[in-house]
Motif scaffolding. Structure first.
Motif, short mmCIF file in Angstrom:
data_model
loop_
_atom_site.label_atom_id
_atom_site.label_comp_id
_atom_site.label_asym_id
_atom_site.label_seq_id
_atom_site.Cartn_x
_atom_site.Cartn_y
_atom_site.Cartn_z
N GLU A 128 45.45 28.23 49.67
CA GLU A 128 44.89 28.63 48.37
C GLU A 128 45.52 27.83 47.22
N GLU A 151 48.80 31.13 51.91
CA GLU A 151 49.03 30.89 50.48
C GLU A 151 48.96 29.40 50.14
N ASN A 161 44.38 24.24 47.02
CA ASN A 161 42.93 24.06 47.02
C ASN A 161 42.44 23.28 48.23
#
Ligand SMILES: Cc1ncc(COP(=O)(O)O)c(C=O)c1O
Length: 411
Positions: A216, A213, A219
């Protein structure tokens, strides 16, 4: 105490570690967890703390807030349930059991005489009890003398039978193994020992969800990690191994520097790093940071941390309390956060290290540093939290909601 790990390896993620942790198996675990209704699979927040970063003289701080992972209040909801699913699937391969059906309790009859057992200092046992209740098998949790009544009650609420032992966490691990042998129960431990690696490996894989996570949410790209440093707290080392393994495999040679933080009384990982091989803790093992109060590292986790972690350090309980207060206070730029005793260890480690010029220089911390912290729990023992922070978790959360409203309005 702070030490550089002389055995850290700066190579691509080694093949031998892929036998323990891979991004592929972590993704499967993450998908399975999405079938457990109590899990927050939209991802836990990755808060930015620009105000604190400025105060501390570094470029950036992000903190992953695992208090909202599930009503259980800690990241441990990612580990034990996955290990339990995989254990059941291995036991009955002919049934082709799915995670979805198991979490929905559709195999209660099959599991009526299947019992799992584990030692815990609180969070792992609560997660195992909750998963066992959902899936429909029996659960026995062994707690040691210093697990407080509040944590005991929180586990019992999920239908587990509680056995309290004298002695510390490591002795409760031994007692769980003994009871399992005597009764034909199945150990679902978050720590490994001789001949017992499958389950703790599955637990660590579940924890990797946090790293997935973070990649993500920040980025991050394989060649460009959003963070220069990751501070991660260690009990037996499973969480740290799950995070280090995942980020190492994703970023390969570009992995960030990992700092493992432990209580000074439970310094098994620090001592192992200093000795270059597994060592027991030198202190009393008892700490306010209950989840980190472990006297022996998990040998399986050490296989990853030995080559993968760059620095090891210890902090005292007072540093953890101060970090809890800093997080709870918030400021105009940073939200107030409910960070529990063990959850605060990474932040406490960062603050402590920045006050020590030599350690700070050795770890390469400075104005350009971008730091990731993981708050692994919220107020899992509410009265302990209130005593440490001088405010209830509910009140801190109310201030967080108000902070969010004000920052939305002024945006
Ligand atoms: C809140 C919390 N943080 C961190 C840890 C440390 O995890 P590990 O024992 O896998 O190192 C624990 C372990 O129980 C915990 O409960």
């Amino acid at each position: 105490m702070f030490t550089s790990n002389k055995h850290a390896v700066h190579s691509p993620y080694p093949d031998r570690l892929k036998e323990i942790l891979t991004i592929a198996s972590a993704s499967e675990s993450r998908e399975w967890l999405s079938f457990w209704p109590i899990i927050n699979m939209t991802g836990t927040p990755l808060w930015k703390l620009p105000g604190l970063a400025r105060q501390l003289g570094i470029a950036h701080i992000s903190i992953k807030d695992e208090s909202t992972r599930s009503p259980l209040g800690s990241f441990k909801a990612l580990g034990a349930p996955i290990a339990l699913l995989r254990l059941i699937m291995r036991r009955w391969p002919e049934h082709n059991l799915s995670a979805q059906d198991l979490f929905a309790g559709r195999h209660r009859e099959l599991l009526a005489h299947f019992t799992v057992i584990s030692a815990t200092d609180g969070n792992h046992g609560k997660a195992l009890a909750a998963a066992a209740q959902a899936i429909g098998c029996g659960c026995v949790i062994v707690i040691h003398a210093n697990v407080n009544a509040e944590r005991e009650l929180a586990i019992a609420r999920y239908g587990a039978r509680i056995v309290r032992t004298t002695g510390n966490y490591d002795q409760s691990v031994e007692e769980a193994a003994r009871l399992a042998m005597e009764n034909g129960w199945n150990v679902v431990s978050d720590t490994s020992y001789d001949g017992y690696e499958d389950v703790p490996r599955d637990v660590m894989q579940g924890y990797s969800t946090i790293a997935a996570e973070v990649i993500e949410q920040s980025n991050s790209l394989p060649d460009e990690c959003a963070f220069t440093h990751v501070f991660v707290q260690g009990g037996v080392g499973g969480l740290a191994a799950g995070v280090v393994g995942h980020l190492w495999e994703f970023h390969q040679l570009r992995r960030p520097r990992f700092v493992v933080v432990e209580p000074e009384q439970a310094d098994c990982l620090y001592q192992s790093a200093a000795a270059g091989q597994l060592r027991k803790a030198t202190g009393s093992v008892d700490s306010l940071m209950a989840g980190l109060a472990c006297g022996e590292a998990s040998p399986l986790a050490w296989k990853i941390l030995g080559p993968g972690a760059d620095y090891f350090m210890t902090i005292d309980d007072t540093a953890a309390i101060q970090a809890m207060q800093v997080a709870a206070a918030g400021n105009a730029a940073d939200p107030p956060l409910v960070v529990g005793e063990s959850g605060a260890a990474g932040l406490a480690g960062l603050i402590t290290l920045l006050q020590h010029p030599l350690g700070k220089a050795e770890a390469g911390l400075g104005p350009q540093s971008r730091v990731l912290l993981i708050s692994t729990e919220g107020a899992t023992a509410p009265s302990v939290y209130e005593t440490c922070v001088g405010e209830t978790a509910k009140s801190v959360l109310a201030r967080q909601i108000e902070w969010l409203r004000v920052s939305r309005d002024t945006r």
